[in-house]
Motif scaffolding. Structure first.
Motif, mmCIF file in Angstrom:
data_model
loop_
_atom_site.group_PDB
_atom_site.id
_atom_site.type_symbol
_atom_site.label_atom_id
_atom_site.label_comp_id
_atom_site.label_asym_id
_atom_site.label_seq_id
_atom_site.Cartn_x
_atom_site.Cartn_y
_atom_site.Cartn_z
ATOM 1 N N THR A 1 0.792 -1.238 0.000
ATOM 2 C CA THR A 1 0.000 0.000 0.000
ATOM 3 C C THR A 1 0.820 1.282 0.000
ATOM 4 N N ASN A 2 2.118 1.201 0.305
ATOM 5 C CA ASN A 2 2.935 2.415 0.418
ATOM 6 C C ASN A 2 4.261 2.355 -0.338
ATOM 7 N N PRO A 3 4.320 1.749 -1.529
ATOM 8 C CA PRO A 3 5.613 1.675 -2.222
ATOM 9 C C PRO A 3 6.071 3.052 -2.691
ATOM 10 N N ILE A 4 7.410 3.226 -2.789
ATOM 11 C CA ILE A 4 7.933 4.518 -3.249
ATOM 12 C C ILE A 4 8.778 4.410 -4.516
ATOM 13 N N PHE A 5 9.123 3.219 -4.962
ATOM 14 C CA PHE A 5 9.898 3.016 -6.181
ATOM 15 C C PHE A 5 11.160 3.901 -6.217
ATOM 16 N N PRO A 6 12.102 3.655 -5.298
ATOM 17 C CA PRO A 6 13.314 4.488 -5.228
ATOM 18 C C PRO A 6 14.092 4.471 -6.550
ATOM 19 N N GLU A 7 14.513 5.644 -6.987
ATOM 20 C CA GLU A 7 15.182 5.800 -8.289
ATOM 21 C C GLU A 7 16.404 4.891 -8.430
ATOM 22 N N GLU A 8 17.217 4.776 -7.363
ATOM 23 C CA GLU A 8 18.421 3.946 -7.470
ATOM 24 C C GLU A 8 18.075 2.475 -7.688
ATOM 25 N N HIS A 9 16.906 2.041 -7.235
ATOM 26 C CA HIS A 9 16.482 0.659 -7.448
ATOM 27 C C HIS A 9 15.828 0.479 -8.815
ATOM 28 N N VAL A 10 15.238 1.540 -9.344
ATOM 29 C CA VAL A 10 14.652 1.461 -10.687
ATOM 30 C C VAL A 10 15.732 1.063 -11.680
ATOM 31 N N ASP A 11 16.889 1.725 -11.596
ATOM 32 C CA ASP A 11 17.992 1.420 -12.519
ATOM 33 C C ASP A 11 18.531 0.005 -12.309
ATOM 34 N N LYS A 12 18.618 -0.439 -11.050
ATOM 35 C CA LYS A 12 19.110 -1.798 -10.769
ATOM 36 C C LYS A 12 18.158 -2.857 -11.317
ATOM 37 N N VAL A 13 16.881 -2.688 -11.040
ATOM 38 C CA VAL A 13 15.896 -3.673 -11.497
ATOM 39 C C VAL A 13 15.815 -3.665 -13.019
ATOM 40 N N ARG A 14 15.877 -2.486 -13.631
ATOM 41 C CA ARG A 14 15.877 -2.405 -15.097
ATOM 42 C C ARG A 14 17.057 -3.199 -15.654
ATOM 43 N N GLY A 15 18.229 -3.048 -15.046
ATOM 44 C CA GLY A 15 19.412 -3.804 -15.475
ATOM 45 C C GLY A 15 19.226 -5.298 -15.312
ATOM 46 N N GLN A 16 18.603 -5.717 -14.203
ATOM 47 C CA GLN A 16 18.352 -7.143 -13.983
ATOM 48 C C GLN A 16 17.389 -7.699 -15.028
ATOM 49 N N VAL A 17 16.360 -6.923 -15.358
ATOM 50 C CA VAL A 17 15.395 -7.358 -16.366
ATOM 51 C C VAL A 17 16.074 -7.489 -17.721
ATOM 52 N N LEU A 18 16.858 -6.502 -18.097
ATOM 53 C CA LEU A 18 17.537 -6.550 -19.393
ATOM 54 C C LEU A 18 18.516 -7.714 -19.473
ATOM 55 N N THR A 19 19.236 -7.978 -18.384
ATOM 56 C CA THR A 19 20.144 -9.135 -18.348
ATOM 57 C C THR A 19 19.356 -10.429 -18.496
ATOM 58 N N GLY A 20 18.228 -10.526 -17.814
ATOM 59 C CA GLY A 20 17.386 -11.715 -17.924
ATOM 60 C C GLY A 20 16.885 -11.935 -19.341
ATOM 61 N N LEU A 21 16.530 -10.837 -20.025
ATOM 62 C CA LEU A 21 16.077 -10.958 -21.413
ATOM 63 C C LEU A 21 17.205 -11.420 -22.326
ATOM 64 N N GLN A 22 18.412 -10.917 -22.084
ATOM 65 C CA GLN A 22 19.558 -11.358 -22.887
ATOM 66 C C GLN A 22 19.846 -12.838 -22.655
ATOM 67 N N GLU A 23 19.772 -13.272 -21.394
ATOM 68 C CA GLU A 23 19.990 -14.687 -21.088
ATOM 69 C C GLU A 23 18.931 -15.549 -21.763
ATOM 70 N N ARG A 24 17.685 -15.094 -21.723
ATOM 71 C CA ARG A 24 16.603 -15.837 -22.363
ATOM 72 C C ARG A 24 16.822 -15.941 -23.866
ATOM 73 N N ASP A 25 17.269 -14.845 -24.484
ATOM 74 C CA ASP A 25 17.501 -14.853 -25.933
ATOM 75 C C ASP A 25 18.615 -15.816 -26.329
ATOM 76 N N ASN A 26 19.531 -16.103 -25.419
ATOM 77 C CA ASN A 26 20.627 -17.029 -25.703
ATOM 78 C C ASN A 26 20.311 -18.459 -25.288
ATOM 79 N N ASP A 27 19.128 -18.706 -24.773
ATOM 80 C CA ASP A 27 18.720 -20.022 -24.302
ATOM 81 C C ASP A 27 17.933 -20.722 -25.411
ATOM 82 N N THR A 28 18.558 -21.701 -26.063
ATOM 83 C CA THR A 28 17.903 -22.368 -27.194
ATOM 84 C C THR A 28 16.635 -23.102 -26.773
ATOM 85 N N GLN A 29 16.604 -23.642 -25.570
ATOM 86 C CA GLN A 29 15.407 -24.338 -25.114
ATOM 87 C C GLN A 29 14.230 -23.371 -25.045
ATOM 88 N N HIS A 30 14.480 -22.164 -24.554
ATOM 89 C CA HIS A 30 13.420 -21.163 -24.497
ATOM 90 C C HIS A 30 12.959 -20.799 -25.905
#
Length: 170
Positions: free
Chosen positions: A117-146
């Motif tokens: 009910t009270n999230p604040i979405f801190p800017e420094e975490h936005v950049d970290k999570v965005r980086g984690q998501v992008l890394t996950g997408l790159q890993e998925r793109d390199n996964d032939t099974q996926h």
């Protein structure tokens, strides 16, 4: 095995509270711990193409800080009592849940309510999570099974080494 340990239709109590929330409870007094799970309608299915990934990103950001607690405070409070709490998002739902000892239920509920009910979405975490998501997408793109799982069934020709063979383990 203790019959009480396995929930069934006779051991689950269903109650709808005044705000419309449905609560299901299965009591097991042989175990001093508890598990809470919640589900909300909403997930990637409701996103427009321009919003693609927003539900997952939002769920990932919810635990990153509230108006009352920092990311570190949330983690330290949970770890101090051996509890856990998380938020996730899928195609149809956003889910949240936690585990703790019965005596720590007030703390878990307080943190859960605060995070939802009270999230604040801190800017420094936005950049970290965005980086984690992008890394996950790159890993998925390199996964032939996926990649194979994303192919329509008609993309694999009968007789191809990828075609399911009777008796062959995949």
């Amino acid at each position: 095995m203790n019959k009480l340990a396995v929930p069934d239709s006779t051991s689950i109590v269903r109650q709808q509270i005044s705000n419309g929330l449905v609560v299901l409870v299965h009591e097991n007094h042989t175990n001093p711990s508890l598990v809470l799970s919640g589900y909300l309608r909403g997930g990637s299915l409701l996103e427009t193409p321009a919003q693609s990934g927003l539900a997952s990103f939002t769920a990932s950001m919810l635990r990153r800080g509230t108006i009352n607690r920092s990311f570190a405070d949330i983690n330290e409070s949970l770890e101090a009592v051996g509890a856990s709490f998380g938020v996730g998002s899928g195609r149809h739902i956003t889910d949240f849940g936690g585990k703790c000892l019965s005596e720590d239920l007030p703390l878990l509920l307080d943190i859960m309510t605060d995070v939802l009910t009270n999230p604040i979405f801190p800017e420094e975490h936005v950049d970290k999570v965005r980086g984690q998501v992008l890394t996950g997408l790159q890993e998925r793109d390199n996964d032939t099974q996926h990649g194979l799982a994303d192919l329509p069934p008609t993309a694999v020709r009968r007789g191809s080494p990828l075609w399911p063979q009777p008796g062959r383990r995949t």
